[in-house]
Design a protein around this motif. Structure first.
Motif, mmCIF file in Angstrom:
data_model
loop_
_atom_site.group_PDB
_atom_site.id
_atom_site.type_symbol
_atom_site.label_atom_id
_atom_site.label_comp_id
_atom_site.label_asym_id
_atom_site.label_seq_id
_atom_site.Cartn_x
_atom_site.Cartn_y
_atom_site.Cartn_z
ATOM 1 N N ARG A 189 0.832 -1.213 0.000
ATOM 2 C CA ARG A 189 0.000 0.000 0.000
ATOM 3 C C ARG A 189 0.863 1.258 0.000
ATOM 4 O O ARG A 189 0.495 2.268 -0.611
ATOM 5 C CB ARG A 189 -0.931 -0.022 1.218
ATOM 6 C CG ARG A 189 -2.031 -1.085 1.115
ATOM 7 C CD ARG A 189 -2.760 -1.252 2.416
ATOM 8 N NE ARG A 189 -3.787 -2.305 2.318
ATOM 9 C CZ ARG A 189 -4.252 -3.001 3.354
ATOM 10 N NH1 ARG A 189 -3.778 -2.760 4.568
ATOM 11 N NH2 ARG A 189 -5.173 -3.927 3.169
ATOM 12 N N ASP A 239 1.911 1.674 -3.547
ATOM 13 C CA ASP A 239 0.765 2.149 -4.329
ATOM 14 C C ASP A 239 0.518 3.633 -4.074
ATOM 15 O O ASP A 239 0.204 4.389 -5.008
ATOM 16 C CB ASP A 239 -0.490 1.348 -3.983
ATOM 17 C CG ASP A 239 -0.463 -0.065 -4.548
ATOM 18 O OD1 ASP A 239 0.351 -0.330 -5.457
ATOM 19 O OD2 ASP A 239 -1.259 -0.903 -4.074
ATOM 20 N N LYS A 240 0.652 4.035 -2.825
ATOM 21 C CA LYS A 240 0.421 5.444 -2.469
ATOM 22 C C LYS A 240 1.487 6.338 -3.098
ATOM 23 O O LYS A 240 1.179 7.421 -3.603
ATOM 24 C CB LYS A 240 0.429 5.595 -0.947
ATOM 25 C CG LYS A 240 0.063 6.994 -0.457
ATOM 26 C CD LYS A 240 -1.394 7.331 -0.723
ATOM 27 C CE LYS A 240 -1.777 8.648 -0.089
ATOM 28 N NZ LYS A 240 -3.185 9.022 -0.393
ATOM 29 N N HIS A 268 3.100 5.722 -5.847
ATOM 30 C CA HIS A 268 2.768 5.785 -7.276
ATOM 31 C C HIS A 268 1.622 6.764 -7.532
ATOM 32 O O HIS A 268 1.617 7.484 -8.532
ATOM 33 C CB HIS A 268 2.387 4.397 -7.791
ATOM 34 C CG HIS A 268 3.548 3.468 -7.928
ATOM 35 N ND1 HIS A 268 3.420 2.107 -8.063
ATOM 36 C CD2 HIS A 268 4.883 3.709 -7.948
ATOM 37 C CE1 HIS A 268 4.607 1.560 -8.172
ATOM 38 N NE2 HIS A 268 5.507 2.497 -8.104
ATOM 39 N N ALA A 269 0.661 6.770 -6.624
ATOM 40 C CA ALA A 269 -0.477 7.673 -6.796
ATOM 41 C C ALA A 269 -0.054 9.130 -6.638
ATOM 42 O O ALA A 269 -0.602 10.021 -7.303
ATOM 43 C CB ALA A 269 -1.567 7.327 -5.783
#
Length: 221
Positions: free
Chosen positions: A122, A125-126, A128-129
């Protein structure tokens, strides 16, 4: 003209996320620990000044680090970062070991393993976001775990399982996983500080060099 020369006019930013290993616990104040040593090696490799920001806390767990990425001041720095390092998972292990000593149940280790790896996924992912998708030239460097508890077989098994699963993230081109486990194995007395948990100056040097050895090829493409 090389890629480095093309980027000379643009500032580079390094965000260090993590726990006490990013803080530098275990060495005297003003002694260069992991982050400062890796910063220096990176500046030499890239022939470029790099601006450093540290978001780290002693005893931080993977869940806490994940939560930091929702804070505006952290999100802004991460969104402009060129290099990110992450030290995380050790405190998840310590909490599991403390529970194991009471319950004697390996379920505590298994639960902590699954939760910590999910949290790191996560975190990635964060990141990348927060970073523009077209900017996948930035580097993420994850550090695996060494074993400060060689006398607890369950802890070593947990660490090796954690490291094996962490290594899977290196399949993503701009992510590298630095191996700290093997350089520390059998050398704990040499590389750990007097608390027998955190690295000493030599231990932090090993961490920085292991991370540096992952290179900067993707960053320069």
């Amino acid at each position: 003209m090389s890629k480095i020369q093309k980027r000379e006019t643009h500032p580079l930013y390094y965000v260090a996320l993590g726990d006490s290993l990013t803080v530098g616990v275990g060495v005297p104040i003003f002694t260069r620990a992991f982050v400062d040593q890796y910063l220096e090696l990176s500046e030499q490799a890239l022939n470029h000044n790099i601006y450093l920001t540290i978001f780290a806390k002693v005893e931080a767990t993977t869940e806490e680090i994940l939560q930091w990425l929702s804070l505006p001041e952290v999100a802004v720095k991460v969104s402009h970062s060129d290099i990110i390092t992450l030290t995380a998972g050790a405190n998840d292990l310590i909490h599991a070991a403390e529970a194991f000593l009471i319950t004697k149940s390996t379920k505590d280790f298994n639960d902590a393993l699954n939760k910590s790896i999910k949290n790191i996924a996560r975190i990635i992912d964060k990141i990348h976001a927060l970073n523009p998708l077209q900017k996948y030239t930035y580097l993420i460097r994850l550090l695996n775990l060494y074993n400060p508890f060689p006398d607890i077989p369950e802890a070593d098994s947990w660490i090796q399982n954690f490291n094996a699963r962490l290594k899977m993230f290196s399949k993503i081109p701009h992510i590298g996983v630095a191996d700290i486990y093997h350089p520390f194995a059998g050398r704990q007395k040499e590389l750990l500080s007097i608390d027998n948990v955190h690295p000493n100056a030599m231990g932090y040097k090993v961490m920085a060099e292991s991370t540096y050895q992952l290179g900067y090829d993707h960053f320069l493409q």
